[in-house]
Design a protein around this motif. Structure first.
Motif, PDB file in Angstrom:
ATOM      1  N   LEU A 229      24.962  -6.569  60.630  1.00  0.00           N
ATOM      2  CA  LEU A 229      23.609  -6.007  60.510  1.00  0.00           C
ATOM      3  C   LEU A 229      22.534  -7.055  60.748  1.00  0.00           C
ATOM      4  O   LEU A 229      21.437  -6.729  61.219  1.00  0.00           O
ATOM      5  CB  LEU A 229      23.428  -5.360  59.142  1.00  0.00           C
ATOM      6  N   GLU A 230      22.818  -8.306  60.438  1.00  0.00           N
ATOM      7  CA  GLU A 230      21.856  -9.372  60.740  1.00  0.00           C
ATOM      8  C   GLU A 230      21.615  -9.489  62.246  1.00  0.00           C
ATOM      9  O   GLU A 230      20.525  -9.872  62.679  1.00  0.00           O
ATOM     10  CB  GLU A 230      22.356 -10.703  60.176  1.00  0.00           C
ATOM     11  N   ALA A 231      22.637  -9.131  63.028  1.00  0.00           N
ATOM     12  CA  ALA A 231      22.485  -9.166  64.484  1.00  0.00           C
ATOM     13  C   ALA A 231      21.772  -7.926  65.026  1.00  0.00           C
ATOM     14  O   ALA A 231      21.506  -7.846  66.223  1.00  0.00           O
ATOM     15  CB  ALA A 231      23.860  -9.292  65.148  1.00  0.00           C
ATOM     16  N   CYS A 232      21.451  -6.980  64.142  1.00  0.00           N
ATOM     17  CA  CYS A 232      20.842  -5.714  64.570  1.00  0.00           C
ATOM     18  C   CYS A 232      19.375  -5.579  64.185  1.00  0.00           C
ATOM     19  O   CYS A 232      18.731  -4.588  64.556  1.00  0.00           O
ATOM     20  CB  CYS A 232      21.608  -4.532  63.962  1.00  0.00           C
ATOM     21  N   THR A 233      18.849  -6.519  63.432  1.00  0.00           N
ATOM     22  CA  THR A 233      17.499  -6.350  62.880  1.00  0.00           C
ATOM     23  C   THR A 233      16.416  -6.259  63.947  1.00  0.00           C
ATOM     24  O   THR A 233      15.369  -5.659  63.716  1.00  0.00           O
ATOM     25  CB  THR A 233      17.162  -7.497  61.921  1.00  0.00           C
ATOM     26  N   SER A 234      16.664  -6.809  65.134  1.00  0.00           N
ATOM     27  CA  SER A 234      15.638  -6.787  66.183  1.00  0.00           C
ATOM     28  C   SER A 234      15.458  -5.407  66.805  1.00  0.00           C
ATOM     29  O   SER A 234      14.395  -5.105  67.348  1.00  0.00           O
ATOM     30  CB  SER A 234      15.980  -7.806  67.282  1.00  0.00           C
ATOM     31  N   PHE A 235      16.465  -4.549  66.706  1.00  0.00           N
ATOM     32  CA  PHE A 235      16.344  -3.214  67.309  1.00  0.00           C
ATOM     33  C   PHE A 235      16.615  -2.071  66.321  1.00  0.00           C
ATOM     34  O   PHE A 235      16.436  -0.902  66.662  1.00  0.00           O
ATOM     35  CB  PHE A 235      17.268  -3.075  68.530  1.00  0.00           C
ATOM     36  N   GLU A 238      15.687  -0.669  60.037  1.00  0.00           N
ATOM     37  CA  GLU A 238      16.309  -0.300  58.765  1.00  0.00           C
ATOM     38  C   GLU A 238      17.432  -1.255  58.367  1.00  0.00           C
ATOM     39  O   GLU A 238      17.780  -1.347  57.185  1.00  0.00           O
ATOM     40  CB  GLU A 238      16.852   1.126  58.844  1.00  0.00           C
ATOM     41  N   ALA A 239      17.997  -1.978  59.348  1.00  0.00           N
ATOM     42  CA  ALA A 239      19.062  -2.931  59.039  1.00  0.00           C
ATOM     43  C   ALA A 239      18.554  -4.015  58.092  1.00  0.00           C
ATOM     44  O   ALA A 239      19.266  -4.429  57.168  1.00  0.00           O
ATOM     45  CB  ALA A 239      19.608  -3.555  60.322  1.00  0.00           C
ATOM     46  N   GLN A 240      17.318  -4.469  58.302  1.00  0.00           N
ATOM     47  CA  GLN A 240      16.760  -5.500  57.421  1.00  0.00           C
ATOM     48  C   GLN A 240      16.544  -4.957  56.017  1.00  0.00           C
ATOM     49  O   GLN A 240      16.767  -5.670  55.023  1.00  0.00           O
ATOM     50  CB  GLN A 240      15.439  -6.016  57.994  1.00  0.00           C
ATOM     51  N   LEU A 243      19.860  -5.031  54.312  1.00  0.00           N
ATOM     52  CA  LEU A 243      20.219  -6.402  53.960  1.00  0.00           C
ATOM     53  C   LEU A 243      19.447  -6.884  52.734  1.00  0.00           C
ATOM     54  O   LEU A 243      19.996  -7.574  51.867  1.00  0.00           O
ATOM     55  CB  LEU A 243      19.953  -7.325  55.151  1.00  0.00           C
ATOM     56  N   ASP A 244      18.170  -6.500  52.672  1.00  0.00           N
ATOM     57  CA  ASP A 244      17.367  -6.891  51.502  1.00  0.00           C
ATOM     58  C   ASP A 244      17.914  -6.245  50.235  1.00  0.00           C
ATOM     59  O   ASP A 244      17.954  -6.879  49.168  1.00  0.00           O
ATOM     60  CB  ASP A 244      15.906  -6.475  51.715  1.00  0.00           C
ATOM     61  N   LEU A 245      18.333  -4.988  50.345  1.00  0.00           N
ATOM     62  CA  LEU A 245      18.918  -4.309  49.193  1.00  0.00           C
ATOM     63  C   LEU A 245      20.213  -4.995  48.748  1.00  0.00           C
ATOM     64  O   LEU A 245      20.438  -5.221  47.551  1.00  0.00           O
ATOM     65  CB  LEU A 245      19.208  -2.851  49.542  1.00  0.00           C
ATOM     66  N   VAL A 246      21.067  -5.315  49.716  1.00  0.00           N
ATOM     67  CA  VAL A 246      22.349  -5.950  49.399  1.00  0.00           C
ATOM     68  C   VAL A 246      22.128  -7.277  48.686  1.00  0.00           C
ATOM     69  O   VAL A 246      22.846  -7.615  47.728  1.00  0.00           O
ATOM     70  CB  VAL A 246      23.175  -6.166  50.687  1.00  0.00           C
ATOM     71  N   ASP A 247      21.135  -8.033  49.126  1.00  0.00           N
ATOM     72  CA  ASP A 247      20.878  -9.344  48.527  1.00  0.00           C
ATOM     73  C   ASP A 247      20.365  -9.243  47.089  1.00  0.00           C
ATOM     74  O   ASP A 247      20.360 -10.249  46.356  1.00  0.00           O
ATOM     75  CB  ASP A 247      19.870 -10.119  49.385  1.00  0.00           C
ATOM     76  N   GLN A 248      19.923  -8.051  46.688  1.00  0.00           N
ATOM     77  CA  GLN A 248      19.462  -7.880  45.311  1.00  0.00           C
ATOM     78  C   GLN A 248      20.621  -7.781  44.315  1.00  0.00           C
ATOM     79  O   GLN A 248      20.424  -7.895  43.113  1.00  0.00           O
ATOM     80  CB  GLN A 248      18.591  -6.625  45.200  1.00  0.00           C
ATOM     81  N   TYR A 249      21.830  -7.552  44.843  1.00  0.00           N
ATOM     82  CA  TYR A 249      22.992  -7.382  43.983  1.00  0.00           C
ATOM     83  C   TYR A 249      23.857  -8.638  44.008  1.00  0.00           C
ATOM     84  O   TYR A 249      23.921  -9.337  45.029  1.00  0.00           O
ATOM     85  CB  TYR A 249      23.821  -6.183  44.440  1.00  0.00           C
ATOM     86  N   VAL A 294      20.567   4.094  50.413  1.00  0.00           N
ATOM     87  CA  VAL A 294      20.729   3.831  51.851  1.00  0.00           C
ATOM     88  C   VAL A 294      21.151   5.084  52.631  1.00  0.00           C
ATOM     89  O   VAL A 294      21.118   5.082  53.865  1.00  0.00           O
ATOM     90  CB  VAL A 294      21.757   2.706  52.116  1.00  0.00           C
ATOM     91  N   ALA A 295      21.537   6.144  51.924  1.00  0.00           N
ATOM     92  CA  ALA A 295      21.997   7.352  52.598  1.00  0.00           C
ATOM     93  C   ALA A 295      20.919   7.968  53.481  1.00  0.00           C
ATOM     94  O   ALA A 295      21.218   8.688  54.443  1.00  0.00           O
ATOM     95  CB  ALA A 295      22.481   8.374  51.576  1.00  0.00           C
ATOM     96  N   GLN A 296      19.648   7.681  53.194  1.00  0.00           N
ATOM     97  CA  GLN A 296      18.553   8.205  54.000  1.00  0.00           C
ATOM     98  C   GLN A 296      18.604   7.710  55.447  1.00  0.00           C
ATOM     99  O   GLN A 296      18.032   8.339  56.343  1.00  0.00           O
ATOM    100  CB  GLN A 296      17.220   7.788  53.375  1.00  0.00           C
ATOM    101  N   TRP A 297      19.315   6.608  55.675  1.00  0.00           N
ATOM    102  CA  TRP A 297      19.416   6.050  57.028  1.00  0.00           C
ATOM    103  C   TRP A 297      20.763   6.338  57.691  1.00  0.00           C
ATOM    104  O   TRP A 297      21.070   5.786  58.747  1.00  0.00           O
ATOM    105  CB  TRP A 297      19.189   4.531  56.980  1.00  0.00           C
ATOM    106  N   ARG A 298      21.528   7.206  57.073  1.00  0.00           N
ATOM    107  CA  ARG A 298      22.877   7.476  57.579  1.00  0.00           C
ATOM    108  C   ARG A 298      22.854   7.989  59.016  1.00  0.00           C
ATOM    109  O   ARG A 298      23.656   7.574  59.844  1.00  0.00           O
ATOM    110  CB  ARG A 298      23.562   8.489  56.659  1.00  0.00           C
ATOM    111  N   LYS A 299      21.940   8.918  59.311  1.00  0.00           N
ATOM    112  CA  LYS A 299      21.887   9.497  60.661  1.00  0.00           C
ATOM    113  C   LYS A 299      21.601   8.421  61.706  1.00  0.00           C
ATOM    114  O   LYS A 299      22.165   8.442  62.803  1.00  0.00           O
ATOM    115  CB  LYS A 299      20.800  10.572  60.713  1.00  0.00           C
ATOM    116  N   ILE A 300      20.761   7.463  61.373  1.00  0.00           N
ATOM    117  CA  ILE A 300      20.435   6.386  62.313  1.00  0.00           C
ATOM    118  C   ILE A 300      21.685   5.600  62.674  1.00  0.00           C
ATOM    119  O   ILE A 300      21.966   5.352  63.851  1.00  0.00           O
ATOM    120  CB  ILE A 300      19.364   5.452  61.713  1.00  0.00           C
TER     121      ILE A 300
END
Length: 455
Positions: A229-235, A238-240, A243-249, A294-300
């Motif tokens: 996902l870090e390789a996807c943040t430019s396009f 929602e990937a970022q 990642l921000d959510l994951v880093d909170q845990y 994160v389920a709100q971004w499932r379709k993406i």
């Protein structure tokens, strides 16, 4: 651009019209011949072949040669397209290659290519070195139409990615042998950079894509999924956010004293009903993966290539693991899907061919990730394919891409089911979910009480 592509196509056609036997000796010496190929056939078997610079016998026999000639040779014309990956570029290269592969797949199903047969083709190194596999296609035009060639040249000429897809073309000589030409776009035109004899080769003991799976779709750790996902943040913005959510845990979490039960199964096997009923009966917390945050971004992410889609679901598992750790200190926890579903769908998608090509039982790919909180019990709900389809029709459920694939491709469904049954540490307890709701609930509660403490 259209004029240049057309001119390139004309030059290519002129070269192709030259007798193959006059050219093959010189061009064969320029070709790198260290790769094998696995072609998926309509009967879900794989045809394996390699390339040689000279005519020589094969221990596999004449029947294998004739089989390849029937698949790749005349009448008609076959083309190969493989998407190269630069392993040294890490996950970014894998993501770019997957995006290009997906775009080519969509384009090769439209326009003049609709009259062609499109099959999965995998290029790999016999050594099985991780990161060496290249996904691709075999495009077979039964009519050998000039329009197909022209469209293919224009399609590849428009690719701006580096490195570009590899283009190969198969031809049969006067002796009935199949040769492969390799073409490369250079200085605005297509140049032949090699040709070699197509020879059957032995099937490797394990599917050749298997060494790549831990770094592409069946991630063994949170770190590996994050790297994608870090390789996807430019396009994918929602990937970022994910990642921000994951880093909170925290990276490692511990389960509380109460049991955790994961309930798995294909859609329409009764998971929603069973998980809710079990939660009510046990006064348990009910969680779902991917979690609501994160389920709100499932379709993406469902519309992205497998490597990105599976990274999304994998990180969803790590987020829900933190919720499990918290809730299991207060009560039992029931989870609607968890890591097993993420892994099984990935295996069924990426392993080409039929059931016989899945990794064997007890292979490490079926092992639970060491850094992911493990449930005490995993239950796999099953119903017959006919009943599942009937339930879907009655409920009018919205179908995901994978659900459509499950309905259309019986082999894909079987690969998902067998992968579920091969999961280990923990394994899945299979539950027949076709009886009445009350009976299924009784069966499930009995299994929970026999396998879990603190209830």
């Amino acid at each position: 651009m259209a004029f240049a592509s057309c001119l390139s196509a004309q030059l290519l056609f002129r070269r192709l019209s030259q007798p193959l036997l006059q050219q093959r000796g010189a061009c064969a010496r320029t070709m790198v011949l260290d790769r094998c190929f696995a072609l998926e056939l309509p009967d879900c078997t794989l045809a394996h072949f390699t390339l040689c610079t000279e005519t020589r016998g094969s221990a596999l026999g004449a029947c294998q040669h004739s089989r390849l000639a029937a698949i790749l040779g005349s009448p008609g014309r076959s083309y190969s397209l493989c998407v190269p990956v630069a392993p040294e570029d890490g996950y970014g290269a894998r993501v770019r290659a997957a995006k290009l592969h997906q775009r080519l797949l969509h384009q090769l199903r439209r326009g003049p290519f609709q009259q062609c047969q499109l099959r999965r083709l995998l290029s790999y190194l016999p050594s099985g070195r991780p990161g060496s596999a290249q996904q691709g296609f075999l495009l077979r035009d039964p009519q050998d139409c000039l329009e197909t060639r022209r469209a293919l040249i224009e399609l590849l000429g428009a690719c701006k990615e580096t490195p570009q897809p590899h283009l190969g073309e198969f031809e049969t000589d006067q002796d009935g042998q199949v040769w492969k030409r390799l073409w490369k776009l250079q200085d605005g035109g297509w140049q032949e950079v090699g040709c070699a004899l197509v020879m059957p080769t032995l099937e490797p003991p394990l599917h050749p894509i298997l060494p790549d799976l831990p770094s592409s779709v069946v991630f063994p750790s949170r770190k590996a999924a994050k790297a994608v996902l870090e390789a996807c943040t430019s396009f994918i913005p929602e990937a970022q956010e994910i990642l921000d959510l994951v880093d909170q845990y925290p990276k490692q979490v511990q389960k509380g004293k109460f049991p955790v039960i994961a309930i798995e199964g294909l859609d329409a096997t009764g998971k929603t009903t069973v998980t809710q009923s079990v939660s009510d009966s046990l006064k348990a917390a009910l969680l779902k993966s991917p979690p609501s945050c994160v389920a709100q971004w499932r379709k993406i992410f469902d519309d992205e290539p497998t490597i990105i889609r599976r990274a999304f679901y994998s990180l969803g598992n790590y987020i829900v693991a933190s919720e499990i750790a918290k809730e299991s200190t207060q009560s039992p926890v029931v989870v609607d899907r968890y890591w097993h579903s993420t892994a099984t769908y990935a295996l069924a998608t990426e392993i080409s061919g039929g059931l016989q090509h899945l990794p064997p039982a007890h292979h490490p790919i079926y092992q639970w990730p060491k850094d992911l909180l493990k449930p005490d019990l995993v239950l796999l709900l099953t119903v017959s394919p006919e009943e599942r389809e009937q339930r879907i029709a009655v409920r009018g459920m919205e179908k995901t891409k994978e659900e459509v694939e499950l309905e259309a491709n019986n082999i894909f469904r079987q690969k998902v089911e067998v992968s579920y049954q091969r999961m280990e540490n923990p394994s899945c307890h299979v539950v027949d979910a076709s009886p009445s709701r009350e009976k299924v609930l009784q069966t499930v509660l009995g299994l929970i009480r026999n396998n879990c403490n603190n209830l």
